[in-house]
Enzyme design. Structure first.
Site, short mmCIF file in Angstrom:
data_model
loop_
_atom_site.label_atom_id
_atom_site.label_comp_id
_atom_site.label_asym_id
_atom_site.label_seq_id
_atom_site.Cartn_x
_atom_site.Cartn_y
_atom_site.Cartn_z
N ILE A 42 0.80 -1.22 0.00
CA ILE A 42 0.00 0.00 0.00
C ILE A 42 0.84 1.27 0.00
O ILE A 42 0.38 2.31 -0.49
CB ILE A 42 -1.03 0.02 1.15
CG1 ILE A 42 -0.36 0.12 2.52
CG2 ILE A 42 -1.97 -1.16 1.06
CD1 ILE A 42 -1.32 0.46 3.65
N PHE A 43 2.04 1.22 0.52
CA PHE A 43 2.89 2.41 0.53
C PHE A 43 3.18 2.89 -0.89
O PHE A 43 3.36 4.09 -1.13
CB PHE A 43 4.20 2.14 1.28
CG PHE A 43 5.02 3.36 1.53
CD1 PHE A 43 4.67 4.25 2.53
CD2 PHE A 43 6.13 3.64 0.76
CE1 PHE A 43 5.43 5.40 2.77
CE2 PHE A 43 6.90 4.78 0.98
CZ PHE A 43 6.54 5.66 1.98
N CYS A 73 -4.19 -3.66 1.56
CA CYS A 73 -4.47 -3.96 2.97
C CYS A 73 -3.22 -3.81 3.82
O CYS A 73 -2.13 -4.22 3.42
CB CYS A 73 -5.00 -5.38 3.08
SG CYS A 73 -5.41 -5.88 4.76
N SER A 79 4.73 -3.96 15.57
CA SER A 79 5.43 -2.67 15.56
C SER A 79 4.48 -1.57 15.08
O SER A 79 3.33 -1.81 14.77
CB SER A 79 6.66 -2.75 14.66
OG SER A 79 6.25 -2.79 13.31
N HIS A 81 4.82 -0.02 12.29
CA HIS A 81 4.91 0.02 10.82
C HIS A 81 3.54 0.18 10.17
O HIS A 81 3.35 1.01 9.27
CB HIS A 81 5.61 -1.24 10.31
CG HIS A 81 5.78 -1.27 8.84
ND1 HIS A 81 6.71 -0.50 8.18
CD2 HIS A 81 5.14 -1.99 7.88
CE1 HIS A 81 6.63 -0.73 6.89
NE2 HIS A 81 5.68 -1.64 6.68
#
EC number: 2.5.1.78
Length: 150
Positions: A42-43, A73, A79, A81
């Site tokens: 997704i980034f 998704c 973490s 992230h």
């Protein structure tokens, strides 16, 4: 004939499959042609969308679309992230949508666990891929109603 680009993040293949199936079914039902561009996660969705917009600005007719759908998704892990990637993805998509007056349906899931993702991506359940496609189609209609070109 209207043409839409689906930009799909394939990080979770089994979840992406459901999102894509739902979106494609809506476009097929509406008689709208659609292409697919696949990115890793997704980034990368906002960057891919910007690349397509730049290609269209530079005269690439193959990169001209009446609407867009982003699918993917992020699942919360151990973490931070998930939070950072999800926030930047959503911000990037929203910024581009507003800056370029895009008819865009956002089907990016940010969920706490895989069960939530599966429920939301499944076309027989919550069908968020289909919802994103319907949002795109409605925003395309809004642009037409306002006399805006694609």
């Amino acid at each position: 004939m209207a043409k839409v680009l689906i930009i799909e993040a394939r990080f979770y293949d089994h979840i992406a499959d459901g999102l894509l199936a739902g979106a494609r079914a809506e476009f097929d039902k509406a008689g709208v042609a659609h292409d697919l561009l696949v990115v890793p996660g997704i980034f990368e969705l906002p960057a891919a969308l910007k690349l397509v917009l730049t290609a269209a600005e530079q005269g690439n007719d193959k990169a001209r679309y009446d609407g867009f759908v982003t699918l993917g998704c992020a699942i919360r892990g151990e973490s931070d992230h998930y939070h950072h990637v999800g926030t930047e993805c959503m911000r990037g998509i929203a910024d581009l949508s507003m800056a370029y007056d895009l008819a865009l349906g956002n089907g990016v899931l940010t969920v706490h666990n895989e069960a939530q993702a599966l429920a939301r991506s499944d076309p027989a359940r919550k069908n968020l891929g289909g919802q994103a496609a319907r949002a795109c189609l409605r925003m395309m209609a809004v642009k037409r109603e306002l006399g805006l070109s694609s």
